[in-house]
Design a protein around this motif. Structure first.
Motif, PDB file in Angstrom:
ATOM      1  N   GLU A  88     126.724 -39.722 -35.888  1.00  0.00           N
ATOM      2  CA  GLU A  88     126.453 -38.285 -35.957  1.00  0.00           C
ATOM      3  C   GLU A  88     125.041 -37.945 -35.478  1.00  0.00           C
ATOM      4  OE1 GLU A  88     127.885 -35.586 -38.964  1.00  0.00           O
ATOM      5  OE2 GLU A  88     128.660 -37.296 -40.092  1.00  0.00           O
ATOM      6  N   LEU A  89     124.070 -38.720 -35.959  1.00  0.00           N
ATOM      7  CA  LEU A  89     122.676 -38.451 -35.582  1.00  0.00           C
ATOM      8  C   LEU A  89     122.450 -38.642 -34.090  1.00  0.00           C
ATOM      9  CD1 LEU A  89     120.770 -40.180 -38.534  1.00  0.00           C
ATOM     10  CD2 LEU A  89     120.965 -37.722 -38.111  1.00  0.00           C
ATOM     11  N   ALA A  90     123.021 -39.703 -33.529  1.00  0.00           N
ATOM     12  CA  ALA A  90     122.797 -40.003 -32.110  1.00  0.00           C
ATOM     13  C   ALA A  90     123.307 -38.874 -31.227  1.00  0.00           C
ATOM     14  CB  ALA A  90     123.469 -41.321 -31.739  1.00  0.00           C
ATOM     15  N   GLN A  91     124.434 -38.300 -31.596  1.00  0.00           N
ATOM     16  CA  GLN A  91     124.994 -37.252 -30.739  1.00  0.00           C
ATOM     17  C   GLN A  91     124.116 -36.001 -30.706  1.00  0.00           C
ATOM     18  OE1 GLN A  91     129.347 -36.957 -30.425  1.00  0.00           O
ATOM     19  NE2 GLN A  91     129.483 -38.508 -32.020  1.00  0.00           N
ATOM     20  N   VAL A  92     123.534 -35.612 -31.855  1.00  0.00           N
ATOM     21  CA  VAL A  92     122.657 -34.444 -31.827  1.00  0.00           C
ATOM     22  C   VAL A  92     121.317 -34.792 -31.184  1.00  0.00           C
ATOM     23  CG1 VAL A  92     123.760 -33.346 -33.815  1.00  0.00           C
ATOM     24  CG2 VAL A  92     121.762 -34.808 -34.181  1.00  0.00           C
ATOM     25  N   MET A  93     120.847 -36.030 -31.368  1.00  0.00           N
ATOM     26  CA  MET A  93     119.566 -36.425 -30.790  1.00  0.00           C
ATOM     27  C   MET A  93     119.638 -36.535 -29.273  1.00  0.00           C
ATOM     28  SD  MET A  93     117.944 -39.158 -33.472  1.00  0.00           S
ATOM     29  CE  MET A  93     116.306 -39.071 -32.755  1.00  0.00           C
ATOM     30  N   VAL A 247     114.335 -36.590 -37.035  1.00  0.00           N
ATOM     31  CA  VAL A 247     115.400 -37.316 -37.731  1.00  0.00           C
ATOM     32  C   VAL A 247     114.761 -38.427 -38.556  1.00  0.00           C
ATOM     33  CG1 VAL A 247     117.495 -38.681 -37.485  1.00  0.00           C
ATOM     34  CG2 VAL A 247     117.038 -36.795 -35.913  1.00  0.00           C
ATOM     35  N   GLY A 248     114.792 -38.276 -39.852  1.00  0.00           N
ATOM     36  CA  GLY A 248     114.244 -39.284 -40.750  1.00  0.00           C
ATOM     37  C   GLY A 248     112.983 -38.807 -41.437  1.00  0.00           C
ATOM     38  N   SER A 278     111.977 -27.068 -36.206  1.00  0.00           N
ATOM     39  CA  SER A 278     112.677 -27.993 -35.318  1.00  0.00           C
ATOM     40  C   SER A 278     114.180 -27.791 -35.459  1.00  0.00           C
ATOM     41  CB  SER A 278     112.321 -29.445 -35.650  1.00  0.00           C
ATOM     42  OG  SER A 278     113.176 -30.344 -34.989  1.00  0.00           O
ATOM     43  N   PRO A 279     114.838 -27.245 -34.440  1.00  0.00           N
ATOM     44  CA  PRO A 279     116.297 -27.113 -34.514  1.00  0.00           C
ATOM     45  C   PRO A 279     116.978 -28.457 -34.740  1.00  0.00           C
ATOM     46  CG  PRO A 279     115.422 -25.846 -32.676  1.00  0.00           C
ATOM     47  CD  PRO A 279     114.292 -26.682 -33.201  1.00  0.00           C
ATOM     48  N   LEU A 280     116.447 -29.522 -34.122  1.00  0.00           N
ATOM     49  CA  LEU A 280     117.029 -30.851 -34.306  1.00  0.00           C
ATOM     50  C   LEU A 280     116.898 -31.298 -35.759  1.00  0.00           C
ATOM     51  CD1 LEU A 280     118.260 -33.508 -33.367  1.00  0.00           C
ATOM     52  CD2 LEU A 280     115.988 -34.212 -32.581  1.00  0.00           C
ATOM     53  N   ALA A 284     119.806 -32.453 -38.281  1.00  0.00           N
ATOM     54  CA  ALA A 284     119.733 -33.778 -38.901  1.00  0.00           C
ATOM     55  C   ALA A 284     119.766 -33.673 -40.418  1.00  0.00           C
ATOM     56  CB  ALA A 284     118.465 -34.496 -38.446  1.00  0.00           C
ATOM     57  N   THR A 285     119.114 -32.654 -40.964  1.00  0.00           N
ATOM     58  CA  THR A 285     119.105 -32.464 -42.417  1.00  0.00           C
ATOM     59  C   THR A 285     120.520 -32.228 -42.934  1.00  0.00           C
ATOM     60  OG1 THR A 285     116.858 -31.569 -42.313  1.00  0.00           O
ATOM     61  CG2 THR A 285     118.129 -31.086 -44.293  1.00  0.00           C
TER      62      THR A 285
END
Length: 463
Positions: A88-93, A247-248, A278-280, A284-285
């Motif tokens: 999930e994280l990789a796709q948004v990143m 992210v993180g 940060s939209p990302l 991620a949250t």
């Protein structure tokens, strides 16, 4: 069987390892180069992407995942295995990274066209990133995944980021069974929210990170240190700027501000506006909230009591560019923004408006790669350039080391010591600047009879 070190060799970024057996070629990670080696992103891969059968991704950070869309553009069509949180994280990143590539290419193209030069193409586009996401295949921790009769792998928790993994690959070749282990990035102890790293039983070959192979994190009280910085800065009328990986680290900071500062102190800063710009980080949250399987016991208990533990009354989420620009008119606020190394994104605008002010504070809570703007500031630069404009550095500069997502030297050595049956063949040290890698090599040689090697970029070894 051969292994080629296609990235993160004597540098911290660009993790990418090619393993070639008699019948298969596959990768572990395919990351973007950052800082002083960022030009390597435009170099061709030292292999044919169309010949790669599959890939295993240790975690979602861009220095491990960022060139996956380029891999797909150049013919890769295999599965990309990773944990469900990483998927999930990789796709948004990757989509966020693509947006940055497109924006920077547009800006460079405008300048070039004025000079009569050719336009600049982005490394990849959002469409490329979306296509790459279709090849991502989520798997579970501690479950052996079988590729074929000769290759299987298992993921263990690396404690570095939500979903981060240590990869153990079992390969049968010429009647012999070999275990190759990739640490990915090993986490620091007691990172908020997620579990500490897991140990392994044994391995024949070990490929391990050395980010902080020559450093010990200072023992500090992360919550109180941050609290004191906020109180003192706001009292002066300044802003607290926190460059944080979206992210993180951003989520850990929110958790820290919400829970780790004691009740009485929290009351004193409840009227201080905290902005997550940060939209990302917002996306991620939301993903963090869906993956309690990665949480430590403390976080599980808190999340069961509070369905919104990464939210609090004085937190405001910024989404639009216009809202972000309005922040630069404020005083006495906390701004958490990406990128964590100050290389791109909204953080550069906040630095432009605050770094020259003596009443402001800039707080680093993550690794700053060599050659990045963040590293230059942390190393004591008196002047920096942002968007081509030279600025004096007058803000107070802080570093909270205990918030780092990477294990320090003792944390890395502790993990090696706890491999129950040790490393039988070779240890390859990667993902570290030369000084850090050399120091870790020296320390590990005191612990094991295994040969310890620091490979060069694109160097290949038979194993």
């Amino acid at each position: 069987m051969k292994i080629k070190f296609c990235g993160a060799a004597k540098t911290v970024t660009g993790s990418c390892y090619l393993i070639e057996t008699r019948e298969r070629k596959f990768l572990v990670d395919c990351g973007m180069f950052q800082g002083s080696v960022h030009d390597l992103n435009t170099s061709p891969f030292p292999f044919n992407p169309a010949e790669i059968d599959f890939m295993i991704l240790t975690h979602a950070h861009i220095d491990h995942s960022g060139r996956i869309p380029i891999l797909v553009k150049n013919g890769f069509k295999g599965s990309i295995y990773c944990t469900s949180a990483t998927a999930e994280l990789a796709q948004v990143m990757l989509k966020d990274s693509a947006h940055i590539q497109e924006t920077e290419a547009q800006q460079k193209t405008k300048k070039r066209l004025r000079k009569g030069l050719e336009p600049v193409e982005p490394l990849y586009t959002i469409v490329d990133a979306e296509l790459a996401g279709k090849y991502i295949y989520p798997v579970s921790y501690d479950k052996t995944e079988i590729i074929d009769e000769n290759i299987s792998f298992t993921l263990k928790d690396a404690g570095h980021l939500l979903g981060s993994a240590i990869v153990q690959i079992q390969i049968n070749e010429d009647g012999q069974k070999k275990i190759i282990t990739f640490t990915g990035d090993l986490g620091n102890f007691n990172i908020p929210i997620i579990k500490d790293y897991e140990y392994i039983e044994k391995t024949d070959y070990l490929i391990m990170e050395s980010t902080y192979g020559n450093r010990l994190h200072e023992i500090d009280n992360q919550a109180n240190d941050l609290y004191e910085i906020i109180v003192n800065t706001v009292k002066r009328g300044g802003n607290v700027i926190l460059p944080a990986f979206a992210v993180g680290r951003a989520q850990e900071l929110l958790y820290l501000l919400n829970y780790y500062i004691d009740i009485e102190k929290r009351k004193k800063i409840k009227n201080v506006e905290v902005y997550l710009d940060s939209p990302l980080a917002k996306s991620a949250t939301e993903i963090f909230g869906r993956h309690m399987e990665c949480y430590d016991d403390e976080a599980v208990k808190l999340f069961l009591k509070d369905t919104h533990p990464l939210d609090f009354s004085n937190l405001k989420i910024i989404e639009s560019p216009e809202e972000s620009q309005e922040l630069n008119k404020k005083n006495g606020v906390v701004i958490i923004s990406s990128s964590g190394m100050c290389e791109a994104g909204r953080i550069k605008h906040h630095l432009k408006h605050n770094i020259w002010r003596e009443d402001c504070s800039l707080v680093f809570v993550g690794y700053q790669a060599e050659g990045t703007l963040g590293r230059k500031i942390l190393d004591g630069a008196e002047k920096i350039k942002i968007f081509g404009e030279e600025m004096v550095v007058k803000a107070k500069i802080y570093r909270i080391e205990s918030l780092s997502g990477h294990a320090d030297l003792n944390g890395i050595l502790n993990w090696v010591k706890n491999i129950r049956h040790g490393v039988s063949k070779q240890i390859f040290i990667t993902h570290g600047e030369e000084e850090a890698a050399e120091n870790l090599k020296k320390e590990i040689e005191k612990l094991t009879a295994a040969e310890v090697i620091i490979p060069n970029m694109n160097e290949e070894y038979k194993i």
